[in-house]
Design an enzyme around this catalytic site. Structure first.
Site, PDB file in Angstrom:
ATOM      1  N   LEU A 181      30.077  37.338  35.075  1.00 57.24           N
ATOM      2  CA  LEU A 181      28.559  37.839  35.741  1.00 57.24           C
ATOM      3  C   LEU A 181      27.785  36.370  36.379  1.00 57.24           C
ATOM      4  O   LEU A 181      28.452  34.954  35.719  1.00 57.24           O
ATOM      5  CB  LEU A 181      27.752  37.557  34.368  1.00 57.24           C
ATOM      6  CG  LEU A 181      26.503  38.826  34.599  1.00 57.24           C
ATOM      7  CD1 LEU A 181      26.129  39.718  34.493  1.00 57.24           C
ATOM      8  CD2 LEU A 181      25.078  37.211  32.676  1.00 57.24           C
ATOM      9  N   HIS A 182      27.432  36.834  37.421  1.00 58.66           N
ATOM     10  CA  HIS A 182      27.122  34.911  38.206  1.00 58.66           C
ATOM     11  C   HIS A 182      25.628  35.375  39.138  1.00 58.66           C
ATOM     12  O   HIS A 182      25.037  34.569  39.861  1.00 58.66           O
ATOM     13  CB  HIS A 182      28.244  34.642  39.461  1.00 58.66           C
ATOM     14  CG  HIS A 182      27.844  35.493  40.622  1.00 58.66           C
ATOM     15  ND1 HIS A 182      28.686  36.606  40.659  1.00 58.66           N
ATOM     16  CD2 HIS A 182      27.299  35.172  41.407  1.00 58.66           C
ATOM     17  CE1 HIS A 182      28.891  37.033  42.057  1.00 58.66           C
ATOM     18  NE2 HIS A 182      28.184  36.849  43.038  1.00 58.66           N
ATOM     19  N   ARG A 183      25.121  36.846  39.509  1.00 57.58           N
ATOM     20  CA  ARG A 183      23.889  36.867  40.181  1.00 57.58           C
ATOM     21  C   ARG A 183      22.895  36.388  39.500  1.00 57.58           C
ATOM     22  O   ARG A 183      22.489  36.461  38.017  1.00 57.58           O
ATOM     23  CB  ARG A 183      23.509  38.756  40.715  1.00 57.58           C
ATOM     24  CG  ARG A 183      24.788  39.182  40.508  1.00 57.58           C
ATOM     25  CD  ARG A 183      24.929  39.221  42.549  1.00 57.58           C
ATOM     26  NE  ARG A 183      25.919  39.804  43.082  1.00 57.58           N
ATOM     27  CZ  ARG A 183      26.302  39.360  44.447  1.00 57.58           C
ATOM     28  NH1 ARG A 183      25.542  38.390  45.178  1.00 57.58           N
ATOM     29  NH2 ARG A 183      26.819  40.000  44.750  1.00 57.58           N
ATOM     30  N   ASP A 227      29.135  42.345  38.074  1.00 59.06           N
ATOM     31  CA  ASP A 227      27.700  42.478  38.929  1.00 59.06           C
ATOM     32  C   ASP A 227      27.920  41.670  40.375  1.00 59.06           C
ATOM     33  O   ASP A 227      27.312  41.407  41.488  1.00 59.06           O
ATOM     34  CB  ASP A 227      26.830  41.916  38.366  1.00 59.06           C
ATOM     35  CG  ASP A 227      26.159  39.640  38.012  1.00 59.06           C
ATOM     36  OD1 ASP A 227      27.886  39.796  38.632  1.00 59.06           O
ATOM     37  OD2 ASP A 227      25.596  39.299  37.328  1.00 59.06           O
TER      38      ASP A 227
END
Ligand code: UD1
Length: 369
Positions: free
Chosen positions: A212-214, A289
Site C-alpha cells: 500500500l502506498h497511494r 494499490d
C-alpha cells in the site's frame, strides 16, 4: 557520424524497473546511441533506489539531482531547476520518461520548453480521478510527448479520445506517434524470471502479499484504518506478508502496526525487485494499490485485490483476474478469500509479448535515421 544522445530520466522505484529494459536495449545499440542516465533523487532510500540499479543492471546515473521529498510543488520545481541545467549542458536528441510521477512531469516540462522530443513510456493510462497527482501528471506528459508508447490498445484509444496522435482538425496534434508497444514491465519480468534464485524468507504454506502506498490511502486516516483492518482480519485466516513503503510506514499509527502484528501479519522493509517477484510467484494472491505490482502479479498468474475505487488497468478486472475492493474492510476479506478458494485459471496475454523496449528504441532510432 556522431552518436545520437538519449537522456533516460528516472526518479522513483517503478521507473527504475521500466528504465532497466530500455537501458539494456540502448546498451545493445551503443555504437549508435549514447545513453545519459539521470536520476532525479525523488526516491533516495537505498531500499527504494540503489538496490534496483545493482539488481536490474541499469546504467549508472551520470547525474543525480538529489531532490528528495517535498510537497508536490517543491519536488516538481526542484527537479525542473536541476534538470534544466543538465539538459542545457548535455543537449540530448531525445529524452525518455516513464509513467506518472512528479519526475515524469518535471522532465516533460523542461524537455518540451527546450524542444527536446519526449518519449513517454506507459502513455495513455487514465484513472479518470483528477484528485490523484499521478492522473494530473499523466495527462500533462501525454500532451507534451512525441512518442507515446502505450502498453495496451485501450491506452491508445484513450489517447485518441483526447485527440493525441490523431488529426482532429487541421491544427490537430499530428506530430506525435502513438504506438501500442506492449508493456515494458513484461520485458523486465521475463528477463528476471530467468534467475529468481534469490533467497527470500516465506512461509511453507500459501500466503498473501500486500502493499500500500497511494497517498489517498496512506494520508487519509479513515481509509488507511479500514484497509488495514481488512488486512488484519485476513491475516487471521491466512499468512500475509506486507513490505511497507516509507510513506505508509510514516502514516501508520503504532496501534495499527500492533494490530497487524497481533493478527500475524509479517511486516517487512521494502523489497528489491527479484525478491518481491519471487514472493509473488509463490503466493496465492496479491493485495495492492500499486499499478506496477498489479501487473507483475498478472504476469505471474496471480489474482489481485485492489484497495482502490478504480484502476488504470481495468482489462484485468474485466476478465475476472483482479477485483476492486476500495477501502471496504469486509470486501477486502471476502474478495481475497474468494480468489484464494477459486483462483482464476486463464491469464490471457493482455500486455504484449515482452519485447516492448526493442519496439520503443527502434521507433526512436528510426525517427532520426
Ligand atoms: C511516488 C509516485 C507514485 C509511485 C510511487 C512508487 C508521485 C506523485 N508519486 O509516490 O506515482 O507509484 O512513487 O513508490 O510522483 N520516502 C522516503 N524515502 C524514499 C522515498 C520516499 O522516506 O526513498 C517518503 C518521504 O517521506 C516522502 C514520501 O515517502 O515524502 C512519499 O514519497 P514520494 O516520492 O513523494 O511519493 P511516493 O508516495 O513514493
Amino acid at each position: 557520424m556522431s552518436k545520437l544522445k538519449v537522456a533516460n530520466l528516472v526518479g522513483a522505484r517503478p521507473q527504475f524497473i521500466k528504465a532497466s529494459a530500455i537501458s539494456r536495449v540502448l546498451r545493445r545499440h551503443a555504437d549508435e546511441v549514447e545513453e545519459i542516465l539521470i536520476h532525479s533523487g525523488q526516491h533516495y532510500d537505498s531500499s527504494m533506489s540503489d538496490v534496483f540499479f545493482d539488481e536490474l543492471e541499469i546504467t549508472p546515473p551520470k547525474y543525480h539531482l538529489e531532490v528528495g521529498s517535498g510537497t508536490h510543488g517543491e519536488q516538481t520545481a526542484n527537479i525542473l531547476v536541476a534538470l534544466e541545467k543538465v539538459l542545457l549542458a548535455e543537449k540530448p536528441d531525445a529524452i525518455v520518461v516513464y509513467g506518472d510521477t512528479n519526475t515524469t512531469l518535471a522532465g516533460g516540462i523542461v524537455a518540451a520548453k527546450l524542444n527536446i522530443p519526449i518519449a513517454h513510456v506507459e502513455a495513455g493510462l487514465r484513472s479518470f480521478n483528477l484528485r490523484m497527482p499521478e492522473e494530473i501528471n499523466r495527462k500533462a506528459i501525454d500532451h507534451l510527448s512525441k512518442w507515446l508508447f502505450c502498453p495496451t490498445q485501450r491506452a491508445v484509444d484513450l489517447l485518441h479520445d483526447e485527440g493525441i496522435g490523431r488529426r482532429i482538425s487541421d491544427k490537430g496534434n499530428s506530430q506525435s506517434y502513438v504506438l501500442n508497444t506492449g508493456d515494458v514491465m513484461l520485458d523486465v519480468a521475463n528477463w528476471a524470471s530467468n534467475d529468481l534464485s534469490v533467497e527470500v524468507e516465506r512461509p511453507d504454506s500459501t500466503y498473501v502479499v500486500f502493499t500500500l502506498h497511494r497517498d489517498f490511502n496512506t494520508d487519509n486516516p479513515e481509509r488507511l484504518s479500514r484497509i488495514l483492518e481488512g488486512v488484519a482480519s485476513l491475516s487471521n485466516e491466512t499468512p500475509v506478508i506486507f513490505p511497507v513503503h516509507p510513506r505508509t510506514a510514516k502514516a501508520m499509527t503504532e496501534h495499527q502496526e500492533q494490530m497487524l502484528i497481533d493478527a500475524g501479519c509479517d511486516l517487512r522493509s521494502p523489497l528489491a525487485y527479484k525478491s518481491l517477484m519471487k514472493l509473488v510467484k509463490h503466493s496465492s494472491l496479491v493485495i495492492t494499490d500499486s499499478g506496477g505490482l498489479q501487473k507483475e502479479a498478472y504476469f505471474l498468474q496471480k489474482p489481485v485485490v485492489i484497495p482502490r475505487a478504480e484502476t488504470e488497468w481495468m482489462e484485468m478486472v474485466d476478465i475476472g483476474c483482479a477485483a476492486l475492493a476500495d477501502d471496504d474492510s469486509s470486501a477486502i476479506v471476502s474478495k481475497s478469500m474468494s480468489f484464494i478458494h477459486q483462483p482464476p485459471t486463464e491469464f490471457p496475454s493482455l500486455y504484449g509479448d515482452g519485447r516492448s523496449a526493442d519496439i520503443m528504441v527502434s521507433s526512436i532510432l528510426s525517427y532520426f535515421s
